[in-house]
Design an enzyme around this catalytic site. Structure first.
Site, PDB file in Angstrom:
ATOM      1  N   LYS A  79       0.835  -1.197   0.000  1.00 27.61           N
ATOM      2  CA  LYS A  79       0.000   0.000   0.000  1.00 27.61           C
ATOM      3  C   LYS A  79       0.874   1.252   0.000  1.00 27.61           C
ATOM      4  O   LYS A  79       2.085   1.194   0.283  1.00 27.61           O
ATOM      5  CB  LYS A  79      -0.907   0.001   1.233  1.00 27.61           C
ATOM      6  CG  LYS A  79      -0.158   0.072   2.557  1.00 27.61           C
ATOM      7  CD  LYS A  79      -1.107   0.042   3.741  1.00 27.61           C
ATOM      8  CE  LYS A  79      -0.335   0.109   5.059  1.00 27.61           C
ATOM      9  NZ  LYS A  79      -1.217   0.167   6.232  1.00 27.61           N
ATOM     10  N   TYR A 111      14.772  30.212   8.003  1.00 27.95           N
ATOM     11  CA  TYR A 111      13.663  31.005   8.526  1.00 27.95           C
ATOM     12  C   TYR A 111      13.687  31.097  10.050  1.00 27.95           C
ATOM     13  O   TYR A 111      13.876  30.110  10.745  1.00 27.95           O
ATOM     14  CB  TYR A 111      12.323  30.397   8.096  1.00 27.95           C
ATOM     15  CG  TYR A 111      12.055  30.473   6.615  1.00 27.95           C
ATOM     16  CD1 TYR A 111      12.055  31.698   5.942  1.00 27.95           C
ATOM     17  CD2 TYR A 111      11.795  29.321   5.884  1.00 27.95           C
ATOM     18  CE1 TYR A 111      11.800  31.764   4.581  1.00 27.95           C
ATOM     19  CE2 TYR A 111      11.536  29.373   4.520  1.00 27.95           C
ATOM     20  CZ  TYR A 111      11.546  30.603   3.882  1.00 27.95           C
ATOM     21  OH  TYR A 111      11.290  30.669   2.538  1.00 27.95           O
TER      22      TYR A 111
END
Length: 388
Positions: free
Chosen positions: A44, A280
């Site tokens: 999956k 940042y």
């Protein structure tokens, strides 16, 4: 450090190298741990981020006789590729009302049913298709997620399924469930769930159901709970060489080897003075004159922003740490004055053979689990396959 990418891929900004021989070896190791059970390779979510078709084919080559997907769309894509042998079963288990039941039946996909609404939809789809649907009834033995509750709900579902079998609309090919805490060896819920599973499957058999397989064992149960193996085991994270939890053990304890190595090419190396803010918010400020290396991977590629300031990277033979915040497309490491050439390899994680971090190291740095580290690596990062 991992082997270098072939010349045709050496220019890549970043790459996730997938070692298919390691995956094949993992399948063989898991089969040896559960020798009396068939093995389902759970592929999956694009094979946990490793690439569904190459991994599915490698798993089958190594002896997996079932492939597991969460969504029916994933199962249909596997069947549509035309490269999965006819004798390999495909199972899909996460259904919602109005799902592609008929398409799944016509594609010979085993489907999961947890309640009457799903049984009603699959039987109607079987009528339209003119074919018998292969159905696994899922029991909620204590996970509290998908699955039918024990007691009256299970009794009613089993009875309805038996009637649908009598009408030729379905064949109950499996009875199954899922553990909540198998990655915590000795947790009391494990034995409790196993007991409930036995009771629920015994009831189904007493009512005339004759499933081909019973299955409850996920990777941690395969590794540590042999009494849970029954006729089929479902191996997910272990297939990719990652331990389900540190408490269970490290991959090498079970003969497993990590399959994915994630690396990138340094995009810039530059000198900066002390007191220089990095990324940042300036959550990292250089303590003195140093060099910074720019790694062109960010949270858009699946690098956890939660690993800002903590994520480990191997550059020029040494562990470095993410300096400051992980940005969308890039992050910085402090090279401590060293000057590796631009384009040098930065290895975020791999098997650990050459001192590089592992996916578990990143999980610890980000406060998550290794499953999330590998499955979140995005489509901007090309997969480069070894030993196809």
């Amino acid at each position: 450090m991992s082997e270098k990418a072939p010349a045709s891929t050496a220019h890549l900004r970043a790459r996730a190298e997938i070692d298919l021989n390691a995956l094949r070896s993992n399948v063989r190791a898991l089969r040896a741990i559960a020798p009396d059970a068939a093995l389902m390779a759970v592929v999956k979510s694009d094979a946990y981020g490793h690439g569904v078709l190459p991994c599915a084919r490698a798993a089958v080559e190594a002896g997996a006789t079932w492939l597991g997907t969460a969504t029916p769309q994933e199962g249909l894509e596997l069947r549509a590729c035309g490269r999965i042998p006819d004798g390999v079963r495909v199972m899909s288990w996460l259904w919602t009302p109005g799902g592609p039941w008929q398409e799944a039946i016509e594609a010979d996909i085993d489907v999961s049913v947890s309640g009457r609404w799903a049984l009603d939809e699959v039987t109607e789809a079987a009528r339209r298709a003119g074919r018998t649907a292969r159905v696994h009834l899922k029991a909620d033995t204590g996970l509290g997620r998908n699955g039918c509750q024990p007691g009256a709900d299970w009794t009613a579902l089993v009875s309805a399924a038996r009637h649908a079998e009598t009408d030729g609309l379905i064949r109950v090919t499996g009875l199954w469930s899922h553990f909540a805490c198998a990655d915590e060896p000795g947790h009391p819920s494990v034995a409790a769930q196993l007991g409930v599973f036995r009771e629920m499957t015994d009831h189904a058999r007493e009512q005339g159901l004759r499933p081909e397989v019973r299955h409850i064992a996920n990777t941690p149960a395969v590794l540590t709970l042999p009494e849970s193996h029954f006729e089929l085991v479902r191996t997910g994270i272990g297939l990719y060489g990652i331990s389900p939890s540190p408490e269970t053990g490290v991959p090498a304890d079970f003969g497993l080897r990590p399959v994915m190595t994630l690396s990138a090419s340094l995009a810039l190396v530059k000198h900066v003075p002390g007191g220089h803010g990095v990324s940042y918010g300036h959550h990292y400020v250089t303590p003195g004159d140093t060099t910074l290396g720019l790694v062109p991977l960010g949270y858009a590629d699946g690098i956890p922003r939660h690993a800002s300031g903590t994520g480990p990277v191997l550059v020029a033979g040494k562990w470095r740490t993410v300096a400051g915040r992980v940005a969308m497309d890039q992050f910085v490491v402090d090279l401590g004055g060293e000057e590796p050439p631009v384009g040098s390899e930065a290895v975020l994680f791999g098997p650990g053979d050459h001192g590089e971090p592992t996916a578990e190291d990143w999980a610890q740095a980000a406060g998550t689990i290794a499953y999330e580290i590998v499955t979140r690596i995005g489509t901007r990062v090309p997969r480069v396959y070894k030993d196809v």
